[in-house]
Design a protein around this motif. Sequence first.
Motif, mmCIF file in Angstrom:
data_model
loop_
_atom_site.group_PDB
_atom_site.id
_atom_site.type_symbol
_atom_site.label_atom_id
_atom_site.label_comp_id
_atom_site.label_asym_id
_atom_site.label_seq_id
_atom_site.Cartn_x
_atom_site.Cartn_y
_atom_site.Cartn_z
ATOM 1 N N PRO A 14 0.808 -1.229 0.000
ATOM 2 C CA PRO A 14 0.000 0.000 0.000
ATOM 3 C C PRO A 14 0.838 1.275 0.000
ATOM 4 O O PRO A 14 1.879 1.350 0.663
ATOM 5 C CB PRO A 14 -0.820 -0.127 1.291
ATOM 6 C CG PRO A 14 -0.016 -1.025 2.168
ATOM 7 C CD PRO A 14 0.648 -1.998 1.244
ATOM 8 N N GLU A 15 0.351 2.264 -0.746
ATOM 9 C CA GLU A 15 1.000 3.563 -0.792
ATOM 10 C C GLU A 15 0.300 4.568 0.119
ATOM 11 O O GLU A 15 0.933 5.488 0.634
ATOM 12 C CB GLU A 15 0.992 4.095 -2.225
ATOM 13 C CG GLU A 15 1.739 3.207 -3.215
ATOM 14 C CD GLU A 15 1.602 3.706 -4.632
ATOM 15 O OE1 GLU A 15 1.274 4.898 -4.811
ATOM 16 O OE2 GLU A 15 1.803 2.916 -5.578
ATOM 17 N N TYR A 16 -1.008 4.422 0.289
ATOM 18 C CA TYR A 16 -1.771 5.373 1.101
ATOM 19 C C TYR A 16 -1.779 4.981 2.578
ATOM 20 O O TYR A 16 -1.264 5.703 3.421
ATOM 21 C CB TYR A 16 -3.206 5.473 0.590
ATOM 22 C CG TYR A 16 -3.358 6.162 -0.740
ATOM 23 C CD1 TYR A 16 -3.171 7.540 -0.876
ATOM 24 C CD2 TYR A 16 -3.698 5.438 -1.883
ATOM 25 C CE1 TYR A 16 -3.323 8.176 -2.097
ATOM 26 C CE2 TYR A 16 -3.851 6.061 -3.113
ATOM 27 C CZ TYR A 16 -3.656 7.430 -3.209
ATOM 28 O OH TYR A 16 -3.799 8.051 -4.416
ATOM 29 N N ILE A 17 -2.397 3.860 2.887
ATOM 30 C CA ILE A 17 -2.526 3.439 4.291
ATOM 31 C C ILE A 17 -1.400 2.466 4.608
ATOM 32 O O ILE A 17 -1.427 1.295 4.230
ATOM 33 C CB ILE A 17 -3.900 2.809 4.565
ATOM 34 C CG1 ILE A 17 -5.017 3.782 4.200
ATOM 35 C CG2 ILE A 17 -4.013 2.420 6.041
ATOM 36 C CD1 ILE A 17 -6.409 3.216 4.369
ATOM 37 N N GLU A 18 -0.404 2.965 5.305
ATOM 38 C CA GLU A 18 0.808 2.201 5.607
ATOM 39 C C GLU A 18 0.669 1.485 6.948
ATOM 40 O O GLU A 18 0.174 2.046 7.927
ATOM 41 C CB GLU A 18 2.002 3.155 5.657
ATOM 42 C CG GLU A 18 3.303 2.520 6.085
ATOM 43 C CD GLU A 18 4.385 3.541 6.342
ATOM 44 O OE1 GLU A 18 5.530 3.136 6.627
ATOM 45 O OE2 GLU A 18 4.086 4.763 6.279
ATOM 46 N N THR A 19 1.116 0.237 6.999
ATOM 47 C CA THR A 19 1.199 -0.499 8.252
ATOM 48 C C THR A 19 2.569 -0.288 8.865
ATOM 49 O O THR A 19 3.593 -0.550 8.220
ATOM 50 C CB THR A 19 0.974 -2.007 8.040
ATOM 51 O OG1 THR A 19 -0.329 -2.229 7.499
ATOM 52 C CG2 THR A 19 1.096 -2.760 9.361
ATOM 53 N N VAL A 20 2.596 0.219 10.080
ATOM 54 C CA VAL A 20 3.844 0.356 10.831
ATOM 55 C C VAL A 20 3.864 -0.803 11.814
ATOM 56 O O VAL A 20 3.158 -0.790 12.826
ATOM 57 C CB VAL A 20 3.922 1.714 11.559
ATOM 58 C CG1 VAL A 20 5.245 1.832 12.304
ATOM 59 C CG2 VAL A 20 3.750 2.858 10.570
ATOM 60 N N GLY B 268 0.997 0.438 14.424
ATOM 61 C CA GLY B 268 -0.327 0.819 13.960
ATOM 62 C C GLY B 268 -0.348 1.170 12.488
ATOM 63 O O GLY B 268 0.348 0.518 11.680
ATOM 64 N N TYR B 269 -1.079 2.236 12.137
ATOM 65 C CA TYR B 269 -1.275 2.606 10.743
ATOM 66 C C TYR B 269 -1.069 4.118 10.569
ATOM 67 O O TYR B 269 -1.330 4.902 11.476
ATOM 68 C CB TYR B 269 -2.687 2.232 10.281
ATOM 69 C CG TYR B 269 -2.994 0.758 10.394
ATOM 70 C CD1 TYR B 269 -2.668 -0.129 9.360
ATOM 71 C CD2 TYR B 269 -3.606 0.248 11.532
ATOM 72 C CE1 TYR B 269 -2.950 -1.469 9.465
ATOM 73 C CE2 TYR B 269 -3.887 -1.107 11.649
ATOM 74 C CZ TYR B 269 -3.551 -1.959 10.611
ATOM 75 O OH TYR B 269 -3.835 -3.312 10.718
ATOM 76 N N ARG B 270 -0.630 4.490 9.350
ATOM 77 C CA ARG B 270 -0.398 5.890 9.046
ATOM 78 C C ARG B 270 -0.821 6.145 7.591
ATOM 79 O O ARG B 270 -0.570 5.323 6.714
ATOM 80 C CB ARG B 270 1.066 6.241 9.228
ATOM 81 C CG ARG B 270 1.442 7.671 8.852
ATOM 82 C CD ARG B 270 2.856 7.981 9.280
ATOM 83 N NE ARG B 270 3.799 6.978 8.774
ATOM 84 C CZ ARG B 270 4.868 6.550 9.444
ATOM 85 N NH1 ARG B 270 5.137 7.015 10.638
ATOM 86 N NH2 ARG B 270 5.679 5.667 8.902
#
Length: 228
Positions: free
Chosen positions: A213-219, A223-225
């Motif tokens: 994914p380019e928009y909703i990134e998993t860290v 969490g998510y960014r």
Amino acid sequence: MKNILIIEDDANIAELERDYLQLNGYQVDIVLDGATGLKKAVSGTYDILIVDLMLPQLDGFEIIKEVRKKLEIPIIVLSARSEDIDKIRGLDYGADDYLTKPFSPAELMARIRSHLKRYERLTGKHQGIEVINHRGLEINTASHKVYVNGKEVQFTAKEYELLLFFASNPNILFSKERIFDLLWGAEYYGDLATVPVHIQKIRKKIERDPANPEYIETVWGTGYRFNP
């Protein structure tokens, strides 16, 4: 008075739901088979649907899928099927919530209130036109329409709410627990797993490659960014 449609083949369970909901001020109709239930569900006269999965003539999955082609009203699955695969499938088809039998009428009531409140907020809070743009992703908060590279993409009410939340808070890292608290709230008794399930559904609709994914990134581990 809000109108609720219950599609449930067990008349005793359906009547229990109806009686409890009517005591709480709702107008309720009951349908005992899937085919008739679908016809009434897409009529546009109901504010929320409660759908069983195992139904005669047409199962609940097909009802959810067909309703989602026309309407974005909240859909709650109420089923004896408790396997994760059924929950994920129901959410993938467009359900907003999944409750297993046996169930607490008070919990069902809390979930109905929560979904109606959020749906009303989403459909009525914006008076003017506001457009959010991020690299080919366009969200019109007045019409609640989403475009990816100029092509309109359909979202359920909860998917839209989650996408709008991310797009409105770019570059901020949110834990799964924080997202759950903010978007589902204390009245929701579901599993935290609903967060990644909904994020995966959104990725399939907005990302060129949902696996990267380019928009909703998993860290990982955090969490998510959202990357603007």
